[in-house]
Motif scaffolding. Structure first.
Motif, PDB file in Angstrom:
ATOM      1  N   VAL A 180       0.836  -1.203   0.000  1.00 19.93           N
ATOM      2  CA  VAL A 180       0.000   0.000   0.000  1.00 19.93           C
ATOM      3  C   VAL A 180       0.871   1.253   0.000  1.00 19.93           C
ATOM      4  N   ILE A 181       1.955   1.241   0.836  1.00 22.01           N
ATOM      5  CA  ILE A 181       2.847   2.417   0.887  1.00 22.01           C
ATOM      6  C   ILE A 181       3.493   2.649  -0.478  1.00 22.01           C
ATOM      7  N   VAL A 182       3.994   1.569  -1.090  1.00 22.68           N
ATOM      8  CA  VAL A 182       4.633   1.690  -2.411  1.00 22.68           C
ATOM      9  C   VAL A 182       3.616   2.208  -3.427  1.00 22.68           C
ATOM     10  N   ALA A 183       2.401   1.644  -3.369  1.00 19.99           N
ATOM     11  CA  ALA A 183       1.371   2.049  -4.344  1.00 19.99           C
ATOM     12  C   ALA A 183       1.030   3.527  -4.205  1.00 19.99           C
ATOM     13  N   VAL A 184       0.902   3.984  -2.965  1.00 18.68           N
ATOM     14  CA  VAL A 184       0.517   5.390  -2.743  1.00 18.68           C
ATOM     15  C   VAL A 184       1.659   6.329  -3.136  1.00 18.68           C
ATOM     16  N   ALA A 185       2.899   5.909  -2.811  1.00 15.11           N
ATOM     17  CA  ALA A 185       4.037   6.807  -3.052  1.00 15.11           C
ATOM     18  C   ALA A 185       4.596   6.715  -4.470  1.00 15.11           C
ATOM     19  N   LEU A 186       4.094   5.802  -5.261  1.00 15.40           N
ATOM     20  CA  LEU A 186       4.678   5.531  -6.585  1.00 15.40           C
ATOM     21  C   LEU A 186       4.938   6.777  -7.446  1.00 15.40           C
ATOM     22  N   PRO A 187       3.959   7.669  -7.587  1.00 14.03           N
ATOM     23  CA  PRO A 187       4.200   8.812  -8.492  1.00 14.03           C
ATOM     24  C   PRO A 187       5.303   9.742  -8.011  1.00 14.03           C
ATOM     25  N   VAL A 188       5.638   9.666  -6.705  1.00 21.31           N
ATOM     26  CA  VAL A 188       6.627  10.600  -6.168  1.00 21.31           C
ATOM     27  C   VAL A 188       8.038  10.252  -6.651  1.00 21.31           C
ATOM     28  N   PHE A 189       8.331   8.953  -6.721  1.00 23.46           N
ATOM     29  CA  PHE A 189       9.724   8.582  -7.016  1.00 23.46           C
ATOM     30  C   PHE A 189       9.919   7.858  -8.356  1.00 23.46           C
ATOM     31  N   THR A 190       8.887   7.878  -9.197  1.00 23.16           N
ATOM     32  CA  THR A 190       9.083   7.218 -10.499  1.00 23.16           C
ATOM     33  C   THR A 190       8.689   8.158 -11.644  1.00 23.16           C
ATOM     34  N   SER A 191       9.033   7.723 -12.859  1.00 23.47           N
ATOM     35  CA  SER A 191       8.716   8.534 -14.046  1.00 23.47           C
ATOM     36  C   SER A 191       7.258   8.306 -14.461  1.00 23.47           C
ATOM     37  N   GLY A 192       6.805   9.180 -15.334  1.00 28.03           N
ATOM     38  CA  GLY A 192       5.442   9.052 -15.858  1.00 28.03           C
ATOM     39  C   GLY A 192       5.228   7.722 -16.560  1.00 28.03           C
ATOM     40  N   TYR A 193       6.287   7.206 -17.175  1.00 29.51           N
ATOM     41  CA  TYR A 193       6.188   5.919 -17.861  1.00 29.51           C
ATOM     42  C   TYR A 193       5.823   4.802 -16.875  1.00 29.51           C
ATOM     43  N   VAL A 194       6.509   4.775 -15.731  1.00 27.27           N
ATOM     44  CA  VAL A 194       6.227   3.737 -14.730  1.00 27.27           C
ATOM     45  C   VAL A 194       4.789   3.903 -14.215  1.00 27.27           C
ATOM     46  N   VAL A 195       4.379   5.142 -14.041  1.00 27.81           N
ATOM     47  CA  VAL A 195       3.018   5.392 -13.557  1.00 27.81           C
ATOM     48  C   VAL A 195       1.988   4.963 -14.609  1.00 27.81           C
ATOM     49  N   TYR A 196       2.337   5.164 -15.890  1.00 27.45           N
ATOM     50  CA  TYR A 196       1.439   4.694 -16.960  1.00 27.45           C
ATOM     51  C   TYR A 196       1.259   3.177 -16.871  1.00 27.45           C
ATOM     52  N   ILE A 197       2.376   2.475 -16.691  1.00 20.98           N
ATOM     53  CA  ILE A 197       2.299   1.010 -16.573  1.00 20.98           C
ATOM     54  C   ILE A 197       1.467   0.641 -15.338  1.00 20.98           C
ATOM     55  N   ALA A 198       1.673   1.366 -14.240  1.00 16.22           N
ATOM     56  CA  ALA A 198       0.891   1.089 -13.023  1.00 16.22           C
ATOM     57  C   ALA A 198      -0.600   1.310 -13.287  1.00 16.22           C
ATOM     58  N   ASN A 199      -0.927   2.387 -13.981  1.00 17.42           N
ATOM     59  CA  ASN A 199      -2.330   2.646 -14.312  1.00 17.42           C
ATOM     60  C   ASN A 199      -2.921   1.499 -15.137  1.00 17.42           C
ATOM     61  N   LEU A 200      -2.134   1.077 -16.120  1.00 22.66           N
ATOM     62  CA  LEU A 200      -2.601  -0.011 -16.994  1.00 22.66           C
ATOM     63  C   LEU A 200      -2.808  -1.296 -16.185  1.00 22.66           C
ATOM     64  N   LEU A 201      -1.868  -1.582 -15.268  1.00 22.27           N
ATOM     65  CA  LEU A 201      -1.977  -2.788 -14.441  1.00 22.27           C
ATOM     66  C   LEU A 201      -3.222  -2.717 -13.550  1.00 22.27           C
ATOM     67  N   LEU A 202      -3.501  -1.523 -13.006  1.00 19.99           N
ATOM     68  CA  LEU A 202      -4.680  -1.383 -12.138  1.00 19.99           C
ATOM     69  C   LEU A 202      -5.972  -1.596 -12.933  1.00 19.99           C
ATOM     70  N   VAL A 203      -5.980  -1.151 -14.182  1.00 19.56           N
ATOM     71  CA  VAL A 203      -7.150  -1.409 -15.042  1.00 19.56           C
ATOM     72  C   VAL A 203      -7.279  -2.913 -15.274  1.00 19.56           C
ATOM     73  N   PHE A 204      -6.144  -3.571 -15.522  1.00 20.13           N
ATOM     74  CA  PHE A 204      -6.179  -5.028 -15.715  1.00 20.13           C
ATOM     75  C   PHE A 204      -6.654  -5.740 -14.448  1.00 20.13           C
TER      76      PHE A 204
END
Lengths: 402, 327
Positions: free
Chosen positions: B28-52
């Motif tokens: 949960v901590i990693v998921a919430v903090a993800l946009p702070v320490f990663t690039s937009g590309y990683v966040v895009y992949i995270a968004n796609l994974l959450l949709v999946f």
């Protein structure tokens, strides 16, 4: 040291500092390198559309680097696989821009997939030059950031074919078989303009790309008693239709669009030579694949990829298509001067006009023109010999803002 | 053909063990903090994974919980994307309402399919839903006046009050929130009387009827819920993706989601979530090895089928239990 010399020295130092600072503000540029992102289908069922096209672009950049680079900077490229799939292509583009911090993008072989990146590229103001995707959905209406159709726009494919049928065979009644997808819609729209100008009646039959039995659509177009049949389809329906025409004794010209086959030899094997007695195929390059005018490109490929060149059917048919977009990118960087910015490169692209020596037409952009090539040649193919016909045929369709 | 094998016959109600709880909190901590320490590309992949993840949870309800074959999930997903995007664009519905609209339209179509599916089961049901999926893709590609047909549809940026979502990082909190809501909803359904009736139908329709369960109702509701969740996933997709093309809504997407659910662990919510994340990530990582990715992907699937037929999470659980008991 005189005051003048001191002032000149300070001015030079200030200019250099400003130049370095200006360069430093742009992503992907150092004083030694310019980083670009290349992407295309390197795997999966659509690999043949892009694998060797990417290789061609890479070998051109390597050649430029060997010749000293651009204003002293070497081109550094990062390659991503987009699988010809919209989600994967967007992931590749975002990775290249946000993680690799590239200066500009050069990629895409599949039109539907490249359109998915349009909004992102425009929002982030990244110069994006397509590889061999026609990408009409991303080129029209024009944006300040996306340039493409270096091979040809789909709007221009059908139009140039109608022009050829009218000029070469005096055709007045043309059967036009296209797909019921984006390609089909775009090239039909372009065709209507040339049909109108040449007084040609189009009998249109739109088919699904996955069609297995073409008897019904073929009988429908034959019933219109056409002077020629234009096939603006992908390879499988094209082969089925050519075969069906031979079975039904149709002996008038059949003209196949550039999208219709990646290998004429394979087509001949699939349909049989008897089906190709009155057969013509569109080609967007200045010569048939492997022809004399393209020899320097093929020689460059053999030198760059000796292992690949030794494999059967390599280089793949579309390989040379990777050269014009790479040339365009290099030329835009050169024209942008020693301190390139994205805006300077975009400004250079908007007025670009050059002969690639690879494609049938010039690479021309303009204020409302983001599709570089609108011209084609035609080849008579009898199952053994490819004989390019004289003349270049150009579509008349131009973009009109709605 | 019998009902698909499942990881367990009933949901577990045990409290989480210490390591599992720590793992969950860390996730949960990693998921919430993800946009702070990663690039937009990683966040895009995270968004796609959450949709999946949401798509897989939808499929989990109909296949994993109720034991009904469905091959139409990409169609329901597509209905959700188009309905929410068009509602947002045409009548300027606020995006959260448009997302709900997409889910309702997809759910209504799912209920209809559920009614039609009442007389079918097993391979016949799979074929009928497959045909529906193909038909819907044809509709997406040919209903030009509504879907913009083969040109694909541009999705307008979502707006939440004064906030216009123009990047993956802006979209991420909303995508994560909606994903957590759907996870919570799926757990609640699974633990409810309705969820128990789903599983009873899955185990034996005859026994379920004997116990007084309305099998007909359970099957219809299961299809409707599954489709509505897939439609909601479509709305989530529109939060960060600006374009949809019918090519992306074919059989390949259905197979991808089915693979995620089956390999994650059929009948398990954790399996559906884990399958979506693990296989989504594998797919993205394999893009770095284009020459070998299909071979590697195929090999991974075969290995899973051979050594973890009940799914990834059941396999991991078994290994942990073995380790604890010193075997």
């Amino acid at each position: 040291m005189s005051v003048n010399k001191t002032a000149a020295g300070l001015t030079l130092a200030a200019s250099l500092l400003i130049g370095v600072a200006a360069g430093a503000q742009e992503p992907g540029i150092t004083d030694k390198a310019i980083k670009i992102g290349i992407f295309g289908p390197l795997s999966g069922p659509n690999m043949a559309y892009g694998f060797d096209v990417v290789n061609a672009a890479k070998m051109y950049y390597d050649k430029i680097n060997k010749e000293g680079g651009i204003h002293g900077r070497k081109i550094e490229y990062v390659v991503e696989d987009d699988r010809c799939n919209a989600n994967d292509l967007v992931a590749a583009v975002k990775k290249l821009v946000e993680q690799e911090n590239v200066f500009m993008l050069n990629g895409g072989s599949c039109s539907a997939a490249v359109v998915a990146a349009k909004d992102y590229v425009v929002r982030n103001k990244v110069p994006y030059l397509m590889l061999n995707a026609s990408g009409d959905g991303a080129l029209f209406p024009p944006t300040d950031y996306i340039f493409g159709a270096y091979s040809i726009s789909q709007y221009a494919v059908g139009g140039a074919m109608v022009e050829f049928a009218a000029k070469q065979f005096g055709a007045k009644n043309v059967a036009y078989i296209n797909h019921d997808d984006a390609y089909g819609a775009w090239n039909l729209e372009g065709s209507k303009k040339d049909a109108e100008v040449n007084g040609v009646k189009l009998s249109v039959e739109s088919i699904n790309p996955g069609i297995n039995d073409v008897t019904a659509p073929f009988l429908k177009v034959r019933a219109a008693n056409p002077d020629a049949i234009l096939l603006v389809t992908y390879a499988r329906p094209a082969a089925l239709l050519i075969k069906k025409a031979a079975e039904m004794g149709f002996n008038k010209p059949i003209i196949l669009s550039v999208t219709g086959t990646a290998s004429l030899n394979q087509l001949a094997e699939n349909v049989g030579k008897d089906a190709l007695k009155n057969f013509y195929t569109q080609e967007v390059m200045i010569d048939s694949p492997g022809g004399a005018k393209l020899k320097p490109i093929y020689d460059m490929y053999k030198a760059a990829y000796p292992d690949l060149a030794a494999k059967p059917d390599h280089p793949q048919t579309y390989m040379p298509y990777g050269i014009p977009p790479a040339m365009s990118l290099v030329k835009a960087l050169q024209d942008a001067g020693p301190n390139p910015t994205r805006e300077k490169v975009l400004a250079a692209l908007k007025t670009q006009d050059f002969d690639s020596g690879v494609m049938a037409g010039r690479m021309q952009f303009g204020p409302e023109q983001r599709a570089a090539n609108r011209s084609t040649i035609f080849i008579k193919y009898d199952g053994t010999t490819m004989a390019p016909l004289p003349g270049v045929f150009t579509s008349r369709w131009t973009y009109q803002a709605k | 053909m019998s009902s698909p094998p499942v990881a367990s016959s009933a949901p577990t109600r045990r409290a989480l063990s210490g390591p599992a709880l720590i793992g969950l909190v860390a996730a949960v901590i990693v998921a919430v903090a993800l946009p702070v320490f990663t690039s937009g590309y990683v966040v895009y992949i995270a968004n796609l994974l959450l949709v999946f993840v949401v798509l897989c949870l939808g499929l989990h309800i109909v296949i994993g919980e109720t034991g009904q074959f469905s091959m139409a999930h990409a169609a329901f997903y597509g209905i959700g994307i188009y309905a929410s995007a068009l509602a947002n664009r045409a009548v300027d519905l606020p995006y959260p309402v448009a997302m709900l609209f997409g889910a309702i339209v997809a759910g209504a179509v799912g209920l209809f399919i559920g009614v039609l599916a009442l007389r079918m089961r097993d391979i016949y049901l799979a074929l009928a839903t497959f045909a529906f999926g193909e038909a819907m893709q044809w509709v997406f590609a040919n209903w030009d006046s509504v879907t913009n047909g083969p040109n694909g549809l541009r999705i307008s940026p979502a707006r939440f009050g004064p906030i216009e979502i123009l990047s993956d990082k802006q979209a991420y909190p909303f995508v994560l929130f909606f994903c957590l809501v759907i996870i919570g909803l799926t757990v609640a359904i699974s633990r409810s009387r309705l969820g128990r009736s789903f599983r009873a139908v899955r185990e034996s329709e005859v026994a379920a009827m004997a116990m007084g369960i309305d099998v007909r109702r359970a099957r219809i509701v299961s299809f409707g819920l599954s489709a509505a969740i897939a439609g909601f996933a479509g709305g989530m997709f529109g939060l960060f993706q600006t374009f949809i093309h019918p090519d992306s809504l074919g059989f390949q997407t259905t197979i991808l989601v089915l693979t995620m659910v089956v390999v994650g662990g059929l009948g398990s919510i954790a399996g559906a979530i884990g399958g979506a994340i693990v296989f989504g990530l594998i797919s993205e990582v394999l893009r770095q090895a284009p020459q070998y990715q299909e071979i590697i992907y195929g090999a991974i699937l075969i290995l899973f089928m051979m050594y973890a037929p009940r799914g990834l999470f059941a396999f991991i659980g078994d290994r942990i239990r073995e380790a604890r008991h010193g075997r």
